[in-house]
Each structure stands twice: as structure tokens, then as C-alpha cells.
Design an enzyme around this catalytic site. Sequence first.
Site, PDB file in Angstrom:
ATOM      1  N   HIS A  10      21.031  50.189 119.672  1.00 36.72           N
ATOM      2  CA  HIS A  10      19.804  49.759 120.341  1.00 36.72           C
ATOM      3  C   HIS A  10      18.975  49.961 121.315  1.00 36.72           C
ATOM      4  O   HIS A  10      19.329  50.772 121.178  1.00 36.72           O
ATOM      5  CB  HIS A  10      20.938  48.060 120.983  1.00 36.72           C
ATOM      6  CG  HIS A  10      21.251  48.557 122.117  1.00 36.72           C
ATOM      7  ND1 HIS A  10      20.665  48.844 123.201  1.00 36.72           N
ATOM      8  CD2 HIS A  10      22.189  49.368 122.161  1.00 36.72           C
ATOM      9  CE1 HIS A  10      22.193  49.337 124.431  1.00 36.72           C
ATOM     10  NE2 HIS A  10      23.012  49.823 123.607  1.00 36.72           N
ATOM     11  N   GLU A  83      30.192  47.560 121.000  1.00 39.45           N
ATOM     12  CA  GLU A  83      30.717  49.108 121.992  1.00 39.45           C
ATOM     13  C   GLU A  83      31.386  48.905 122.657  1.00 39.45           C
ATOM     14  O   GLU A  83      32.889  47.263 122.099  1.00 39.45           O
ATOM     15  CB  GLU A  83      29.038  48.200 123.251  1.00 39.45           C
ATOM     16  CG  GLU A  83      29.644  49.791 124.160  1.00 39.45           C
ATOM     17  CD  GLU A  83      29.162  50.829 123.776  1.00 39.45           C
ATOM     18  OE1 GLU A  83      30.374  51.313 123.028  1.00 39.45           O
ATOM     19  OE2 GLU A  83      28.223  51.551 124.420  1.00 39.45           O
TER      20      GLU A  83
END
Length: 199
Positions: A10, A83
Site C-alpha cells: 500500500h 498485515e
Amino acid sequence: MATTLVLVRHGETDWNRENRFQGHADTPLNDTGRAQARALADDLGEDSFAAVYTSPLARAAETAAILAGALGLEPLPDPALKEVDVGSWSGLTRTEIEARYPEGFARWREYGHGWDDGETYDELGERVLTRLLDLGARHPGAAVLAVTHGGPIRSALAAAERVSFGEARRTIHVVDNCAVVRLTVRDGVLEQARRPSRA
């Protein structure tokens, strides 16, 4: 048939800039992160993808929306691409963690895992590898874009290089925001792509 997996971290968040652990926190992109995603969308514009998958966390989902929009695709949320869950360390800087959790911080520096709650890197690696192999089976012979985070990408690289996450942590550099890593699923095995990676 081999499947090409194009993994993207990201774009930047304020917490990235402040060196805060994010984990499962739903932090958004900042203006730099959005600009990084738009620049990457231009770079990927000549590629063809069968699908775009994304971690549902805001920073990845926003990056994926920018990329997928440029590719004419709809991003598909996938919780397995989130994550690692850093538990009580989420939102803290390294300095704050060292002050509050000195033993855990020492373990993290040595072994790559120090929090007592959340998720281990082994657990992260298992869920990420399982999902990437599944995507390979789902899209044989195609290319798939997956927007995720630094931890999952390093786990995937460790699996492709047949090393432990601990070893990968010492040999694989931190994955930059909006960096691109290309891997291949061939005969149910994750491996390094034969074409060079592109950042």
C-alpha cells in the site's frame, strides 16, 4: 500453467512516516500515499490482470481502488492479505515500544517477533502462503494483482526463497510503499518470477 502474482504494498500513511507499528489498525493513506498509488497505476497501465485482490484495511483498499480503477477492474477484499496483527504494539513507535515492552522489543530485534498478543509471523506466513497458492489455482495462466502490506510480502518472499521469516528479515530489505514484487505459482509452488521485479 503458471500464474503471475504481482504483490503491491500500500501507499504511505502518516503512521508509516512516523514509524508507528500499524498491524490491523485501519489507517488511511496520506497525500503522498495517494500520489504513490496514482504513479503506480500509470506504471501498471500496460499490464493485463485477471483480477485485483486487496487487504480490506483502509490503506490497502484505497491503494487498490486507485490501481483497479486505472485497470478497469473491481478490487476484491481478501482478509488473508491483511498485515500481521501486532496486538498491543499497534500505533506505537519503536521508542515507545522499547520503553513499555523492553523484553518484547529485545526479542523483536533478535527474532522478529516480540509482542505477546496478536499474531506470530509463522501464523502470518501460513495464511498468506495458503491464500497465494489458492489464487494461483484460481487463475491459471493469468496475472493477478494483490495489494497488501510489508509483512505479507516478506512472508511470500521467504516462502519463495525457501527460508524462514527470521532469515528473510535479515536478508530481504524493508518493502517500500507502493513497491512491486512479482512471484509465480507453478504446479502448486510459490517461486520467484522469472522476469525482474519492478519497483
